[in-house]
Motif scaffolding. Structure first.
Motif, PDB file in Angstrom:
ATOM      1  N   ILE A   1      32.335 -35.394 -13.426  1.00 47.84           N
ATOM      2  CA  ILE A   1      32.097 -34.808 -14.748  1.00 47.84           C
ATOM      3  C   ILE A   1      30.586 -34.745 -14.994  1.00 47.84           C
ATOM      4  O   ILE A   1      30.062 -33.732 -15.447  1.00 47.84           O
ATOM      5  N   LYS A   2      29.887 -35.827 -14.656  1.00 45.31           N
ATOM      6  CA  LYS A   2      28.436 -35.893 -14.864  1.00 45.31           C
ATOM      7  C   LYS A   2      27.731 -34.749 -14.140  1.00 45.31           C
ATOM      8  O   LYS A   2      26.807 -34.148 -14.649  1.00 45.31           O
ATOM      9  N   PHE A   3      28.169 -34.451 -12.915  1.00 46.62           N
ATOM     10  CA  PHE A   3      27.540 -33.414 -12.109  1.00 46.62           C
ATOM     11  C   PHE A   3      28.170 -32.037 -12.325  1.00 46.62           C
ATOM     12  O   PHE A   3      27.862 -31.097 -11.611  1.00 46.62           O
ATOM     13  N   LYS A   4      29.091 -31.933 -13.293  1.00 41.43           N
ATOM     14  CA  LYS A   4      29.735 -30.651 -13.647  1.00 41.43           C
ATOM     15  C   LYS A   4      30.365 -29.970 -12.423  1.00 41.43           C
ATOM     16  O   LYS A   4      30.089 -28.817 -12.122  1.00 41.43           O
ATOM     17  N   LEU A   5      31.225 -30.716 -11.737  1.00 39.81           N
ATOM     18  CA  LEU A   5      31.833 -30.202 -10.510  1.00 39.81           C
ATOM     19  C   LEU A   5      33.205 -29.580 -10.733  1.00 39.81           C
ATOM     20  O   LEU A   5      34.014 -29.530  -9.825  1.00 39.81           O
ATOM     21  N   GLY A   6      33.472 -29.114 -11.935  1.00 42.13           N
ATOM     22  CA  GLY A   6      34.719 -28.394 -12.165  1.00 42.13           C
ATOM     23  C   GLY A   6      35.867 -29.318 -12.505  1.00 42.13           C
ATOM     24  O   GLY A   6      35.681 -30.407 -13.041  1.00 42.13           O
ATOM     25  N   LYS A   7      37.076 -28.880 -12.160  1.00 43.16           N
ATOM     26  CA  LYS A   7      38.295 -29.594 -12.518  1.00 43.16           C
ATOM     27  C   LYS A   7      38.323 -30.970 -11.866  1.00 43.16           C
ATOM     28  O   LYS A   7      38.086 -31.116 -10.675  1.00 43.16           O
ATOM     29  N   VAL A   8      38.606 -31.981 -12.666  1.00 38.66           N
ATOM     30  CA  VAL A   8      38.648 -33.361 -12.177  1.00 38.66           C
ATOM     31  C   VAL A   8      40.101 -33.795 -12.091  1.00 38.66           C
ATOM     32  O   VAL A   8      40.844 -33.711 -13.064  1.00 38.66           O
ATOM     33  N   GLU A   9      40.514 -34.207 -10.902  1.00 39.53           N
ATOM     34  CA  GLU A   9      41.874 -34.696 -10.708  1.00 39.53           C
ATOM     35  C   GLU A   9      41.799 -36.110 -10.170  1.00 39.53           C
ATOM     36  O   GLU A   9      40.967 -36.423  -9.329  1.00 39.53           O
ATOM     37  N   TYR A  10      42.689 -36.948 -10.672  1.00 42.25           N
ATOM     38  CA  TYR A  10      42.771 -38.322 -10.187  1.00 42.25           C
ATOM     39  C   TYR A  10      43.982 -38.410  -9.278  1.00 42.25           C
ATOM     40  O   TYR A  10      45.079 -38.037  -9.660  1.00 42.25           O
ATOM     41  N   ASN A  11      43.757 -38.863  -8.040  1.00 42.44           N
ATOM     42  CA  ASN A  11      44.864 -38.988  -7.091  1.00 42.44           C
ATOM     43  C   ASN A  11      44.685 -40.279  -6.283  1.00 42.44           C
ATOM     44  O   ASN A  11      43.828 -41.103  -6.604  1.00 42.44           O
ATOM     45  N   GLU A  12      45.485 -40.425  -5.233  1.00 37.63           N
ATOM     46  CA  GLU A  12      45.436 -41.668  -4.454  1.00 37.63           C
ATOM     47  C   GLU A  12      44.121 -41.858  -3.701  1.00 37.63           C
ATOM     48  O   GLU A  12      43.808 -42.954  -3.249  1.00 37.63           O
TER      49      GLU A  12
END
Length: 170
Positions: A79-90
């Motif tokens: 998010i800090k580096f504005k890298l687009g969609k953030v998904e949390y996975n394994e």
């Protein structure tokens, strides 16, 4: 390359030499890029767990966790580096850093490896290479066909906008 001084076209003051960037780095993935941070700053690596959210924080400060009795702020670098969609996975992990006694966690897409970087692997950062403000970049490292972006994690985590984290912890 005849000079080893780093330069910065964006007003930051990277002083010192690329020689000081040689050493062991923990490499991790954010989006499509590989990054490296000094291994000596890494305390531990853990899976991403739920964090306690704090009101009125910028989106990249996900909240805090209780790490063996210590309250640790968690920053999502994606998010800090504005890298687009953030998904949390394994594969999503939190790297717990110890920055001069200040404990902070950073969320990344995954951890790759520990790499030994020598002076001949290191390159200066050309302007406009990355979305990250280059004042947080130590340099680039090329090993075989791979390129690593070396992040000055201490400078990033002690920047003005990160002072909000101090308010969370204290």
């Amino acid at each position: 390359m005849t000079t080893t001084e780093t330069t910065n076209n964006h007003g930051g003051n990277n002083t010192g030499s690329m020689k000081t960037a040689a050493g062991e780095y923990l490499t991790f993935v954010l989006g499509n890029e590989q990054y490296g941070i000094e291994i000596l700053k890494v305390q531990e690596i853990r899976g991403y767990d739920a964090v306690t959210q704090i009101a009125n924080m910028p989106p990249f400060i996900k909240g805090v966790i209780n790490l063996r009795g210590k309250i640790v702020p968690i920053v999502d670098l994606r998010i800090k580096f504005k890298l687009g969609k953030v998904e949390y996975n394994e594969f999503t992990v939190v790297i717990i850093l110890n920055l001069n006694g200040r404990i902070v966690g950073i969320v990344v897409d995954g951890v790759s490896d520990v790499r030994e970087l020598r002076e001949e692997h290191l390159r200066e950062v050309p302007s406009l290479v990355t979305r990250i403000d280059t004042k947080y970049i130590v340099g680039l490292a090329t090993i075989e066909q791979e390129m690593l972006i070396l992040v000055d994690i201490e400078k990033l985590m002690t920047s003005n906008e990160m002072e909000l984290m101090d308010a969370v912890v204290h």
